[in-house]
Design a protein around this motif. Sequence first.
Motif, mmCIF file in Angstrom:
data_model
loop_
_atom_site.group_PDB
_atom_site.id
_atom_site.type_symbol
_atom_site.label_atom_id
_atom_site.label_comp_id
_atom_site.label_asym_id
_atom_site.label_seq_id
_atom_site.Cartn_x
_atom_site.Cartn_y
_atom_site.Cartn_z
ATOM 1 N N PRO A 99 0.834 -1.155 -0.168
ATOM 2 C CA PRO A 99 -0.024 0.009 0.057
ATOM 3 C C PRO A 99 0.734 1.271 -0.062
ATOM 4 O O PRO A 99 0.378 2.448 0.004
ATOM 5 N N PHE A 100 2.392 1.113 -0.135
ATOM 6 C CA PHE A 100 2.803 2.332 0.329
ATOM 7 C C PHE A 100 3.551 2.694 -1.170
ATOM 8 O O PHE A 100 4.003 1.995 -2.164
ATOM 9 N N LYS A 101 3.687 4.134 -1.205
ATOM 10 C CA LYS A 101 4.402 4.786 -2.437
ATOM 11 C C LYS A 101 5.742 5.422 -1.889
ATOM 12 O O LYS A 101 5.463 6.365 -1.264
ATOM 13 N N THR A 102 6.948 4.972 -2.486
ATOM 14 C CA THR A 102 8.064 5.858 -2.097
ATOM 15 C C THR A 102 9.118 6.024 -3.023
ATOM 16 O O THR A 102 9.306 5.457 -3.992
ATOM 17 N N PRO A 103 9.882 7.068 -2.880
ATOM 18 C CA PRO A 103 11.005 7.205 -3.771
ATOM 19 C C PRO A 103 12.197 6.475 -3.381
ATOM 20 O O PRO A 103 12.061 5.211 -2.879
ATOM 21 N N THR A 104 13.382 6.884 -3.752
ATOM 22 C CA THR A 104 14.592 6.041 -3.733
ATOM 23 C C THR A 104 14.875 5.384 -2.117
ATOM 24 O O THR A 104 14.628 6.041 -1.073
ATOM 25 N N LEU A 105 15.294 4.197 -2.158
ATOM 26 C CA LEU A 105 15.404 3.463 -0.627
ATOM 27 C C LEU A 105 16.646 2.608 -1.087
ATOM 28 O O LEU A 105 17.193 2.443 -2.080
ATOM 29 N N ASP A 106 17.107 2.284 0.081
ATOM 30 C CA ASP A 106 18.374 1.521 0.141
ATOM 31 C C ASP A 106 18.208 0.234 0.671
ATOM 32 O O ASP A 106 16.885 -0.023 0.774
ATOM 33 N N TYR A 107 19.057 -0.798 0.727
ATOM 34 C CA TYR A 107 18.742 -2.124 1.148
ATOM 35 C C TYR A 107 17.824 -2.305 2.346
ATOM 36 O O TYR A 107 16.898 -3.043 2.396
ATOM 37 N N ALA A 108 18.209 -1.702 3.334
ATOM 38 C CA ALA A 108 17.597 -2.060 4.741
ATOM 39 C C ALA A 108 16.278 -1.241 4.597
ATOM 40 O O ALA A 108 15.315 -1.903 5.114
ATOM 41 N N GLN A 109 15.926 -0.137 3.945
ATOM 42 C CA GLN A 109 14.704 0.349 3.846
ATOM 43 C C GLN A 109 13.829 -0.323 2.852
ATOM 44 O O GLN A 109 12.747 -0.486 3.089
ATOM 45 N N PHE A 110 14.363 -1.422 1.774
ATOM 46 C CA PHE A 110 13.611 -2.020 1.062
ATOM 47 C C PHE A 110 12.985 -3.219 1.822
ATOM 48 O O PHE A 110 11.879 -3.461 1.791
ATOM 49 N N ARG A 111 13.999 -3.650 2.724
ATOM 50 C CA ARG A 111 13.503 -4.922 3.471
ATOM 51 C C ARG A 111 12.497 -4.473 4.585
ATOM 52 O O ARG A 111 11.455 -5.043 4.691
ATOM 53 N N GLU A 112 12.635 -3.242 5.139
ATOM 54 C CA GLU A 112 11.612 -2.632 6.173
ATOM 55 C C GLU A 112 10.187 -2.490 5.471
ATOM 56 O O GLU A 112 9.279 -2.964 6.047
ATOM 57 N N ALA A 113 10.303 -1.656 4.054
ATOM 58 C CA ALA A 113 9.101 -1.716 3.546
ATOM 59 C C ALA A 113 8.469 -2.989 3.258
ATOM 60 O O ALA A 113 7.134 -2.947 3.095
ATOM 61 N N PHE A 114 9.063 -4.202 2.735
ATOM 62 C CA PHE A 114 8.531 -5.316 2.687
ATOM 63 C C PHE A 114 7.936 -5.923 3.779
ATOM 64 O O PHE A 114 6.806 -6.222 3.768
ATOM 65 N N ALA A 115 8.540 -5.674 5.002
ATOM 66 C CA ALA A 115 7.744 -6.116 6.265
ATOM 67 C C ALA A 115 6.571 -5.399 6.695
ATOM 68 O O ALA A 115 5.598 -5.808 7.253
ATOM 69 N N ASP A 116 6.674 -4.157 6.253
ATOM 70 C CA ASP A 116 5.399 -3.328 6.638
ATOM 71 C C ASP A 116 4.330 -3.590 5.753
ATOM 72 O O ASP A 116 3.122 -3.538 6.270
ATOM 73 N N ALA A 117 4.772 -4.057 4.395
ATOM 74 C CA ALA A 117 3.524 -4.318 3.538
ATOM 75 C C ALA A 117 2.898 -5.470 4.018
ATOM 76 O O ALA A 117 1.680 -5.878 3.882
ATOM 77 N N ARG A 118 3.657 -6.411 4.426
ATOM 78 C CA ARG A 118 3.197 -7.744 4.821
ATOM 79 C C ARG A 118 2.384 -7.465 6.386
ATOM 80 O O ARG A 118 1.203 -8.062 6.364
ATOM 81 N N ALA A 119 2.815 -6.672 7.018
ATOM 82 C CA ALA A 119 2.167 -6.350 8.355
ATOM 83 C C ALA A 119 0.793 -5.778 8.061
ATOM 84 O O ALA A 119 -0.199 -6.065 8.725
ATOM 85 N N ARG A 120 0.676 -4.834 7.042
ATOM 86 C CA ARG A 120 -0.364 -4.015 6.815
ATOM 87 C C ARG A 120 -1.441 -5.263 6.043
ATOM 88 O O ARG A 120 -2.503 -5.203 6.402
ATOM 89 N N GLN A 121 -1.008 -5.995 5.130
ATOM 90 C CA GLN A 121 -1.715 -7.149 4.723
ATOM 91 C C GLN A 121 -2.399 -8.051 5.779
ATOM 92 O O GLN A 121 -3.463 -8.466 5.537
ATOM 93 N N ALA A 122 -1.511 -8.448 6.656
ATOM 94 C CA ALA A 122 -1.856 -9.173 7.739
ATOM 95 C C ALA A 122 -3.082 -8.581 8.593
ATOM 96 O O ALA A 122 -3.945 -9.435 9.398
ATOM 97 N N ASP A 123 -3.293 -7.466 8.620
ATOM 98 C CA ASP A 123 -4.059 -6.566 9.317
ATOM 99 C C ASP A 123 -5.348 -6.423 8.677
ATOM 100 O O ASP A 123 -6.527 -6.144 9.476
ATOM 101 N N LYS A 124 -5.565 -6.758 7.576
ATOM 102 C CA LYS A 124 -6.757 -6.723 6.895
ATOM 103 C C LYS A 124 -7.838 -7.819 7.151
ATOM 104 O O LYS A 124 -7.302 -8.983 7.454
#
Length: 204
Positions: free
Chosen positions: A179-204
Amino acid sequence: MHRRQLLALAAGLSFAGACRPSFAQAIDEDAILRDPEAPMGGNPKGDVTVVAFLDYNCPYCKKSAPDLARAVRDDGHIRLVYKDWPILSEASVYGAQIALAAKYQGAYEKVHAALMAIPGRGITQERMLKAIQASGVDLKRLDAELQAHAADITALLRRNLAQAESLGLRGTPTYLIGPFKTPTLDYAQFREAFADARARQADK
């Protein structure tokens, strides 16, 4: 040159036809996530989809490309959808066309990586072609596929433009991660965004 004029070079549009107001376009989520002609990477059955709007003359795209590739590979469950969105130069249009032509010999990601690895900005068509040649892609076949699939490639670039405008995107890179829209990320931020997306999906 205006960014929409540049895409018109590839899309076969007049400038006036390319400048329809973005507010008139509705967001088609299914088309953005599941365009059957859009190149894909990662795991086709992944539980999180990343949509990457990119330009081969964008230095920020190039900076984040290796981190995105590594994050997707290390995760193993990311479905990556590439959206070639050539808005920066005429050479950007050429890069998008040639990368999409490579898809027909199963070499999109190889050409994508070669183009993203060219340092600097203002990359010319000649430098792009040298990088592609060095990647080992069959250039004769690539040229034939570029000609044979010109209409399909043009149509895909037009759809990518329409999708970017419907989303109100302002530049490259833009990553849609769950559900997130974002500009440039680094490796750690990509991994964090993946985890956040999964958490959001789990909350649905």
